[in-house]
Enzyme design. Structure first.
Site, PDB file in Angstrom:
ATOM      1  N   CYS A   2      25.933  35.853  41.573  1.00 62.28           N
ATOM      2  CA  CYS A   2      24.952  36.896  41.816  1.00 62.28           C
ATOM      3  C   CYS A   2      25.069  37.268  43.283  1.00 62.28           C
ATOM      4  CB  CYS A   2      23.555  36.350  41.565  1.00 62.28           C
ATOM      5  SG  CYS A   2      23.390  35.581  39.947  1.00 62.28           S
ATOM      6  N   ARG A  27      29.242  41.463  42.466  1.00 62.94           N
ATOM      7  CA  ARG A  27      28.981  40.055  42.145  1.00 62.94           C
ATOM      8  C   ARG A  27      28.183  39.897  40.858  1.00 62.94           C
ATOM      9  NH1 ARG A  27      29.774  37.263  47.108  1.00 62.94           N
ATOM     10  NH2 ARG A  27      28.918  35.406  46.168  1.00 62.94           N
ATOM     11  N   TRP A  74      24.160  38.074  37.549  1.00 64.46           N
ATOM     12  CA  TRP A  74      25.135  37.883  36.476  1.00 64.46           C
ATOM     13  C   TRP A  74      24.618  36.653  35.733  1.00 64.46           C
ATOM     14  CZ3 TRP A  74      28.533  34.033  34.856  1.00 64.46           C
ATOM     15  CH2 TRP A  74      29.534  34.438  33.956  1.00 64.46           C
ATOM     16  N   ASN A  98      21.801  32.263  43.769  1.00 66.31           N
ATOM     17  CA  ASN A  98      23.146  32.430  43.204  1.00 66.31           C
ATOM     18  C   ASN A  98      23.669  31.032  42.924  1.00 66.31           C
ATOM     19  OD1 ASN A  98      25.832  32.990  42.686  1.00 66.31           O
ATOM     20  ND2 ASN A  98      26.359  33.269  44.849  1.00 66.31           N
ATOM     21  N   GLY A  99      24.115  30.769  41.692  1.00 64.21           N
ATOM     22  CA  GLY A  99      24.637  29.447  41.356  1.00 64.21           C
ATOM     23  C   GLY A  99      23.981  28.904  40.100  1.00 64.21           C
ATOM     24  N   GLU A 478      49.143  39.596  31.981  1.00 62.74           N
ATOM     25  CA  GLU A 478      48.287  40.452  32.796  1.00 62.74           C
ATOM     26  C   GLU A 478      47.938  41.749  32.046  1.00 62.74           C
ATOM     27  OE1 GLU A 478      46.463  40.125  35.179  1.00 62.74           O
ATOM     28  OE2 GLU A 478      46.195  42.071  36.127  1.00 62.74           O
ATOM     29  N   LYS A 482      44.140  42.964  31.047  1.00 67.46           N
ATOM     30  CA  LYS A 482      43.570  44.268  31.444  1.00 67.46           C
ATOM     31  C   LYS A 482      43.020  44.991  30.220  1.00 67.46           C
ATOM     32  CE  LYS A 482      43.325  43.757  34.887  1.00 67.46           C
ATOM     33  NZ  LYS A 482      43.818  42.935  35.954  1.00 67.46           N
ATOM     34  N   GLU A 485      39.741  43.219  28.881  1.00 71.63           N
ATOM     35  CA  GLU A 485      38.535  43.290  29.714  1.00 71.63           C
ATOM     36  C   GLU A 485      37.990  44.711  29.859  1.00 71.63           C
ATOM     37  OE1 GLU A 485      40.802  42.667  33.976  1.00 71.63           O
ATOM     38  OE2 GLU A 485      38.704  42.146  33.874  1.00 71.63           O
ATOM     39  N   HIS A 501      56.926  30.806  16.302  1.00 71.98           N
ATOM     40  CA  HIS A 501      56.290  29.492  16.152  1.00 71.98           C
ATOM     41  C   HIS A 501      54.819  29.612  15.757  1.00 71.98           C
ATOM     42  CE1 HIS A 501      59.928  27.645  17.554  1.00 71.98           C
ATOM     43  NE2 HIS A 501      59.930  28.463  18.607  1.00 71.98           N
ATOM     44  N   LYS A 601      32.783  41.122  39.706  1.00 71.33           N
ATOM     45  CA  LYS A 601      33.988  41.175  40.536  1.00 71.33           C
ATOM     46  C   LYS A 601      34.269  39.827  41.210  1.00 71.33           C
ATOM     47  CE  LYS A 601      37.416  43.295  42.523  1.00 71.33           C
ATOM     48  NZ  LYS A 601      38.608  43.388  41.661  1.00 71.33           N
TER      49      LYS A 601
HETATM   50  C1  F6R Z   1      40.773  40.464  36.046  1.00 71.73           C
HETATM   51  C2  F6R Z   1      40.206  39.923  37.266  1.00 71.73           C
HETATM   52  C3  F6R Z   1      39.815  38.504  37.274  1.00 71.73           C
HETATM   53  C4  F6R Z   1      40.040  37.884  38.671  1.00 71.73           C
HETATM   54  C5  F6R Z   1      39.499  36.452  38.705  1.00 71.73           C
HETATM   55  C6  F6R Z   1      39.779  35.781  40.031  1.00 71.73           C
HETATM   56  O1  F6R Z   1      41.109  41.805  36.177  1.00 71.73           O
HETATM   57  O2  F6R Z   1      40.029  40.619  38.226  1.00 71.73           O
HETATM   58  O3  F6R Z   1      40.477  37.778  36.295  1.00 71.73           O
HETATM   59  O4  F6R Z   1      41.399  37.911  38.960  1.00 71.73           O
HETATM   60  O5  F6R Z   1      38.138  36.464  38.446  1.00 71.73           O
HETATM   61  O6  F6R Z   1      39.179  36.496  41.063  1.00 71.73           O
HETATM   62  P1  F6R Z   1      39.656  36.327  42.563  1.00 71.73           P
HETATM   63  O7  F6R Z   1      41.022  36.904  42.651  1.00 71.73           O
HETATM   64  O8  F6R Z   1      38.648  37.074  43.364  1.00 71.73           O
HETATM   65  O9  F6R Z   1      39.661  34.852  42.858  1.00 71.73           O
END
Ligand code: F6R
Length: 606
Positions: A2, A27, A74, A98-99, A478, A482, A485, A501, A601
């Protein structure tokens, strides 16, 4: 995870708190709230959803008070609704957190026994009642000290007191917290980014510390309540004004900024005059490093995995890769010849930080590859390699991924050369290709129309698969991440050779499957795997690089050709159509591209 903000000022604070909360939305954004003190009362306004919704609440517009705290949430404990939104308040105390408080159930039982009434389903509310309880017999500093000792888990806290018109308390254990200094006002924030428009003078709290923020000064305490002195850091004063410009979404802008990301990385680390790579102040001798362990989460983990292929190909180092949340609880064999590399855009990810902390406690060499240079992971690592891609706002990481793999590739080349694992000639050739990468990324970005149409098929499908071998496998992972998400479509990344497999059973008529088959060493093998899925009815989107050689396979649904370069660099280019595929799928579905559901984020809880 958060976001927290606190302001103790001589002028009304609610509008500034709301502005800062907007910056903290990366956050968490499922609910938001604010509390101020005026006429000897705590006023609290909270709402479900984004800060915009909170801002429109007429109660916020009329909010008085020159001291206050705010929060974006969050959810961890309890639904994301306005009751569970922070701040949580008793008659005397208001708290933002936060936590996670791990012993909240036990503490709640104890507090209910003492007559405290709980309103929410959150773990945070125990903190409010514990402080209220402790204040019955102690002063502020002692009651905070006592409360913090009772809490298990991780937290950053901001606390407002009904009877203290000139005082906010901040406390940290495990989750980041910063104090900022202004003219006759002082601030508390989850990070310096939220405070940047108000000040560039910052102090970071360390684990176990707490502080008392008054208008004119700030006092710091260790966990025993003993006063301590802390350094004031002066950050670069330019307020990063990062907006969407003419783009619909930050993500679209961030995808298009990738040629600049690569250019910035090259400018920072390549000595073009001498055809060399400069990694200034690298604190270890290469002979003292025989292995590398790379650690990250999500996209950053995929960067780690990507670089494993390069490190193995271009150096004789032993390389392992770990997901931070797994690493931190395993019985690791720490070896002093290992260099531990932590990859993180935000530099605040709780699991990655905990893995770093564990390595430090075991006396290991630690290096961070981060974007946010003022972050906890950056500050606490022995050595930092910044990726310099600028602010990334879109929750789905794009330019930071290319930035991370670029820096890891540059490090690989340098170590390969220093260890004499690659010849000077090969090094120079690779450097030459690398210098051209920004142009190739720019050209590859121009494939829009085709991907827009392709995304329709993905949107109609039950699920999809992303396949690749070798260098392309981490990119397949990756690409799948993408798509899931952003578009909420089930997508699985898989090594193409593993399909037989088990996962081949998933393939049915019309299922969209992305096959990454650049013209590298694995090309022929991947094409065979592609034929196996086509034979079972898959609609294959083949992503390869331009070549004069024909593709010998029938019934490929669609083909996208990225630019050509040496095989080390193809992963950069293959990533781009996958980012766009996810973007357009989500766009057509009308989803919130920059803030996908249930995510944040910066993931500051474990
Ligand atoms: C996916 C994404 C997340 C971050 C992950 C780690 O698009 O952005 O999977 O890569 O939460 O975040 P950081 O890089 O900030 O440690």
């Amino acid at each position: 995870m958060c976001g927290i903000i606190g302001i103790n000022s001589y002028k009304p604070v609610s509008a500034t708190i709301i502005d800062s909360l907007k910056k903290l939305e990366y956050r968490g954004y499922d609910s938001a709230g604010i509390a101020t003190l005026s006429s000897g009362l705590i006023n609290e306004v909270k709402s479900e959803g984004r800060v915009d919704i909170l801002e429109k609440n007429s109660l916020v517009k009329d909010m008085e008070g020159t001291i206050g705290i705010g929060h974006v949430r969050w959810a961890t404990h309890g639904l994301p609704n306005s009751i569970n939104a922070h701040p949580h308040s008793s008659q005397n105390v208001s708290v933002v957190h936060n936590g996670i408080i791990e012993n909240s159930t036990l503490l709640k039982k104890f507090l209910v026994g003492k007559g405290h009434k709980f309103k929410s389903q959150t773990d945070t509310e125990v903190i409010v009642h514990l402080i209220t309880e402790n204040l019955k017999s102690d002063n502020i500093v002692n009651s905070i000290k006592k409360t913090l000792k009772s809490l298990h888990g991780s937290f950053a806290l901001g606390v407002l007191f009904k009877d203290q018109p000139d005082l906010i308390v901040g406390a940290r254990r495990g989750s980041p917290l910063a104090v900022g200094y202004g003219p006759n006002e002082n601030y508390l924030g989850s990070d310096s980014y939220a405070l940047k428009s108000m000040t560039n003078k910052i102090t970071y709290l360390n684990d176990g510390e707490f502080c008392v923020i008054k208008k004119t000064h700030v006092e710091f305490f260790d966990e025993e309540g003993k006063k301590i002195n802390k350094k004031v850091l002066e950050l670069s004063s330019e307020d990063q004004k990062y907006d969407k410009g003419d783009y619909k979404h930050f993500m679209a802008k961030e995808i298009e900024e990738q040629p600049t990301t690569i250019k910035n990385g090259i400018n920072e680390y390549l000595d073009t005059a001498n055809n060399d790579i400069n990694i200034y102040n690298f604190p270890w001798k290469t002979k003292d490093i025989s292995s590398i362990t790379l650690i990250g989460c999500g996209t950053a983990y995929h960067s780690c995995l990507m670089s494993k292929y390069w490190f193995e190909q271009l150096t004789s180092l032993d390389v392992s890769v770990d997901i931070a949340s797994e690493f931190r609880y395993r019985k690791n064999r720490f070896k002093k010849e290992t260099l531990y590399i932590f990859v993180s855009q935000s530099g605040e990810t709780a699991d990655t930080y905990a893995a770093l902390d564990l390595c430090k406690k075991n006396g290991m060499k630690t290096c961070a590859v981060v974007n946010v240079i003022e972050s906890s992971i950056s500050r606490d690592s022995d050595f930092v390699l910044p990726i310099h891609c600028g602010t990334e706002i879109g929750v789905a990481s794009t330019k930071a991924f290319l930035g991370q793999i670029l820096i890891l590739y540059i490090l690989t080349l340098k170590l390969g050369l220093l260890r004499k694992d690659i010849s000077e000639k090969a090094f120079l050739e690779k450097l030459k290709d690398l210098k051209n990468l920004p142009n190739l990324v720019k050209q590859t970005l121009q494939t829009d129309n085709k991907i827009q149409n392709i995304s329709n098929t993905f949107n109609e499908a039950k699920g999809s698969m992303f396949l690749g071998r070798g260098f392309s496998y981490p990119i397949a992972l990756e690409g799948a991440l993408k798509l899931k998400e952003l578009s909420y479509i089930h997508a699985e990344g898989y090594p193409a050779g593993e399909m037989k497999h088990g996962p081949l059973a998933l393939i049915e008529e019309g299922m969209p499957v992305v096959v990454l088959a650049p013209r590298d060493n694995y090309y022929k093998k991947t094409i065979s795997n592609m034929q196996e899925v086509i034979a079972r009815g898959a609609k294959v989107l083949l992503i390869t690089n331009k070549s004069k050689d024909e593709i010998f396979s029938e019934n490929i649904w669609e083909t996208i050709e990225v630019e050509s370069t040496n095989e080390d660099l193809l992963p950069f280019l293959l990533t781009i159509p996958l980012q766009k595929l996810a973007y357009y799928s989500a766009l057509k579905k009308g989803y919130d591209i920059d803030k996908p559901r249930n995510l944040a984020k910066s993931v500051t809880v474990e």
